[in-house]
Scaffold this active site. Structure first.
Site, PDB file in Angstrom:
ATOM      1  N   GLU A  87       8.121 -17.402   8.150  1.00  0.00           N
ATOM      2  CA  GLU A  87       8.865 -16.400   8.897  1.00  0.00           C
ATOM      3  C   GLU A  87       8.343 -16.320  10.327  1.00  0.00           C
ATOM      4  OE1 GLU A  87       9.578 -13.435   5.102  1.00  0.00           O
ATOM      5  OE2 GLU A  87       7.685 -13.424   6.156  1.00  0.00           O
ATOM      6  N   ASP A 133       8.912  -8.399  -0.497  1.00  0.00           N
ATOM      7  CA  ASP A 133       9.133  -8.605   0.941  1.00  0.00           C
ATOM      8  C   ASP A 133       9.949  -9.852   1.245  1.00  0.00           C
ATOM      9  OD1 ASP A 133       7.242 -10.451   0.245  1.00  0.00           O
ATOM     10  OD2 ASP A 133       5.788  -9.928   1.779  1.00  0.00           O
TER      11      ASP A 133
HETATM   12  N1  LIG Z   1       4.646  -5.691   3.331  1.00  0.00           N
HETATM   13  C1  LIG Z   1       3.853  -6.378   4.118  1.00  0.00           C
HETATM   14  O1  LIG Z   1       3.721  -6.097   5.297  1.00  0.00           O
HETATM   15  C2  LIG Z   1       3.048  -7.492   3.523  1.00  0.00           C
HETATM   16  C3  LIG Z   1       2.001  -8.063   4.258  1.00  0.00           C
HETATM   17  C4  LIG Z   1       1.214  -9.029   3.652  1.00  0.00           C
HETATM   18  C5  LIG Z   1       1.499  -9.449   2.371  1.00  0.00           C
HETATM   19  N2  LIG Z   1       2.566  -8.908   1.709  1.00  0.00           N
HETATM   20  C6  LIG Z   1       2.878  -9.303   0.340  1.00  0.00           C
HETATM   21  O2  LIG Z   1       1.921  -8.679  -0.495  1.00  0.00           O
HETATM   22  C7  LIG Z   1       1.755  -9.454  -1.672  1.00  0.00           C
HETATM   23  C8  LIG Z   1       0.289  -9.620  -1.963  1.00  0.00           C
HETATM   24  O3  LIG Z   1      -0.301 -10.440  -0.962  1.00  0.00           O
HETATM   25  P1  LIG Z   1      -1.734 -11.060  -1.217  1.00  0.00           P
HETATM   26  O4  LIG Z   1      -2.062 -11.870  -0.014  1.00  0.00           O
HETATM   27  O5  LIG Z   1      -2.673 -10.017  -1.700  1.00  0.00           O
HETATM   28  O6  LIG Z   1      -1.363 -12.057  -2.430  1.00  0.00           O
HETATM   29  P2  LIG Z   1      -2.354 -12.701  -3.525  1.00  0.00           P
HETATM   30  O7  LIG Z   1      -1.598 -13.829  -4.115  1.00  0.00           O
HETATM   31  O8  LIG Z   1      -3.687 -12.955  -2.945  1.00  0.00           O
HETATM   32  O9  LIG Z   1      -2.520 -11.531  -4.603  1.00  0.00           O
HETATM   33  C9  LIG Z   1      -1.473 -11.110  -5.432  1.00  0.00           C
HETATM   34  C10 LIG Z   1      -2.066 -10.606  -6.746  1.00  0.00           C
HETATM   35  O10 LIG Z   1      -1.015 -10.053  -7.551  1.00  0.00           O
HETATM   36  C11 LIG Z   1      -1.335 -10.303  -8.891  1.00  0.00           C
HETATM   37  N3  LIG Z   1      -0.145 -10.088  -9.714  1.00  0.00           N
HETATM   38  C12 LIG Z   1       0.961 -10.877  -9.822  1.00  0.00           C
HETATM   39  N4  LIG Z   1       1.834 -10.315 -10.698  1.00  0.00           N
HETATM   40  C13 LIG Z   1       1.273  -9.166 -11.127  1.00  0.00           C
HETATM   41  C14 LIG Z   1       1.675  -8.142 -12.034  1.00  0.00           C
HETATM   42  N5  LIG Z   1       2.819  -8.222 -12.698  1.00  0.00           N
HETATM   43  N6  LIG Z   1       0.851  -7.075 -12.234  1.00  0.00           N
HETATM   44  C15 LIG Z   1      -0.343  -6.990 -11.583  1.00  0.00           C
HETATM   45  N7  LIG Z   1      -0.799  -7.935 -10.728  1.00  0.00           N
HETATM   46  C16 LIG Z   1       0.010  -9.005 -10.505  1.00  0.00           C
HETATM   47  C17 LIG Z   1      -1.861 -11.729  -8.875  1.00  0.00           C
HETATM   48  O11 LIG Z   1      -2.624 -12.023 -10.051  1.00  0.00           O
HETATM   49  C18 LIG Z   1      -2.717 -11.723  -7.599  1.00  0.00           C
HETATM   50  O12 LIG Z   1      -4.070 -11.405  -7.850  1.00  0.00           O
HETATM   51  C19 LIG Z   1       2.497 -10.748  -1.434  1.00  0.00           C
HETATM   52  O13 LIG Z   1       3.710 -10.695  -2.154  1.00  0.00           O
HETATM   53  C20 LIG Z   1       2.754 -10.788   0.045  1.00  0.00           C
HETATM   54  O14 LIG Z   1       3.934 -11.488   0.362  1.00  0.00           O
HETATM   55  C21 LIG Z   1       3.331  -7.930   2.255  1.00  0.00           C
END
Ligand SMILES: NC(=O)c1ccc[n+]([C@@H]2O[C@H](COP(=O)([O-])OP(=O)(O)OC[C@H]3O[C@@H](n4cnc5c(N)ncnc54)[C@H](O)[C@@H]3O)[C@@H](O)[C@H]2O)c1
Length: 349
Positions: free
Chosen positions: A65, A236
């Site tokens: 993005e 997102d």
């Molecule tokens: N809104 C925003 O501004 C923003 C900014 C950054 C990241 N994000 C999003 O946040 C999310 C997390 O990012 P991250 O870097 O921590 O990712 P990451 O992959 O490091 O961590 C995600 C975690 O979620 C866990 N998980 C998956 N399904 C699950 C469930 N059903 N129940 C509980 N845990 C579960 C995984 O085991 C993993 O540990 C991503 O989807 C990313 O796109 C959003």
């Protein structure tokens, strides 16, 4: 003899090493508070900004993005990817870098790593929204999804909202163990839980921060009691949500930039005429936030370009006069601006 770059060729650059140095130098909580302050300032002048939904290029496994904006004096943009499968391959789900440039000339004035900075700004944004929307006596947060973003979220909620206890849950117990270990000496009380339901016990704030490339149901309607604030981070992208639709129907929903959130946020499953509130209008006092102690408030966060602009603006100021910035030979600067080719030719001599 090699031709040395002119002064104009150099752009201040903040590497990952320097970003981490800056965080340690300032203290992570100070930096989270500072970035939240910069975001709040920019949300207060929301109407000054040039705004557009981010431009995405999707594949079956992930997305990249580009997120541009401008306040009329500076441009900002971020490149960010999202690849939920990456962690199983030893790679991160999210990596990013970004840039500020002078509107007058278009010349970059800062290039920065933004993987660490995105984690800081996302956490600062979440906690700023919760400071305004969550029940005022909130002391406990459920943190569902204990990946890369999670500790930053916990610390921002401590520093900005006064959260004292975090209740962690992840489908992967190793992620919860990692987060619990990292949060050990932060002053937070950390409780590791075996289910999302257990994590939510007694929590006034629920943060969902999971990564999955589909419409997941991290929370179902019966799990969410009255009066809580939900900070939904992980939904997102188109087709990537975390909450059951019924929760949305019971909540007052706050968003960053509607044009982007309708495509990427939890609200993509709702009809377009469903009422939503823009957070900037609450921050400027134009519309009310939480109505009462029984209302469920939901911050449907997708991450908007102005937040990255604010974070870059904060870093640009913070690194001045510190060793946490280097000069990168990034802009070609021929003596005659129209003789780029000549500059290339002469460099071969
Ligand atoms: N809104 C925003 O501004 C923003 C900014 C950054 C990241 N994000 C999003 O946040 C999310 C997390 O990012 P991250 O870097 O921590 O990712 P990451 O992959 O490091 O961590 C995600 C975690 O979620 C866990 N998980 C998956 N399904 C699950 C469930 N059903 N129940 C509980 N845990 C579960 C995984 O085991 C993993 O540990 C991503 O989807 C990313 O796109 C959003």
């Amino acid at each position: 003899m090699p031709i040395l770059p002119s002064a104009l060729a150099y752009v201040p650059f903040v590497s990952v090493e320097h970003m981490m140095g800056l965080v340690h130098h300032l203290g992570i909580e100070t930096m989270l508070v500072g970035i939240a302050g910069a975001i709040e300032e920019d949300f207060k002048r929301w109407e000054q900004f040039d705004k557009t939904p981010r431009v995405a290029s999707h594949s079956e496994v992930g997305v990249i993005e580009l997120m541009p904006t401008s306040d009329g004096e500076m441009y900002g943009f971020k490149y960010v990817n999202g690849h939920p499968k990456n962690t199983t391959e030893g790679l991160q789900t999210v990596t990013a870098f970004g840039l500020l440039a002078d509107v007058e000339t278009g010349y970059p004035i800062l290039l920065s790593e933004m993987t660490v900075l995105t984690a800081l700004r996302t956490a600062a944004m979440s906690a700023l929204a919760a400071r305004i929307l969550a029940p005022s006596n909130a002391k406990t947060m459920a943190m569902i999804g204990n990946g890369a973003q999670s500790e930053f979220q916990c610390l921002a909620f401590k520093a900005i909202c006064g959260i004292e206890t975090v209740r962690l849950y992840d489908i992967d117990p190793a992620a919860t163990q990692k987060a619990a270990r990292n949060l050990e000496r932060t002053g937070l009380t950390v409780v590791s839980c075996k289910s999302a339901e257990e994590a939510m016990q007694g929590a006034e704030i629920i943060t969902t921060c999971t990564a999955d490339k589909r419409n997941a149901t991290i929370l179902t309607d019966n799990m969410v009691g009255p009066g809580v604030h939900i900070n939904a981070i992980g939904g997102d992208c188109p087709g990537k949500t975390e909450l059951h639709r019924d929760i949305l129907l019971r909540s007052k929903i706050f968003v960053e930039y509607p044009e982007q959130t309708w495509v990427e946020g939890e609200i993509q499953v709702l009809d377009r005429d469903h009422p939503i509130t823009e957070l900037w209008q609450v921050i400027t006092g134009q519309v009310p936030g939480r109505r009462d102690d029984t209302q469920i408030t939901l911050f449907d966060s997708v991450g908007f370009a102005i937040e990255d602009f604010s974070a870059l603006r904060y870093v640009h100021r913070a690194v001045k006069g510190t060793p946490f910035v280097t000069q990168l030979d990034m802009l070609a600067d021929p003596d005659d601006p129209r003789d780029l080719f000549g500059m290339l030719e002469r460099s071969a001599l």
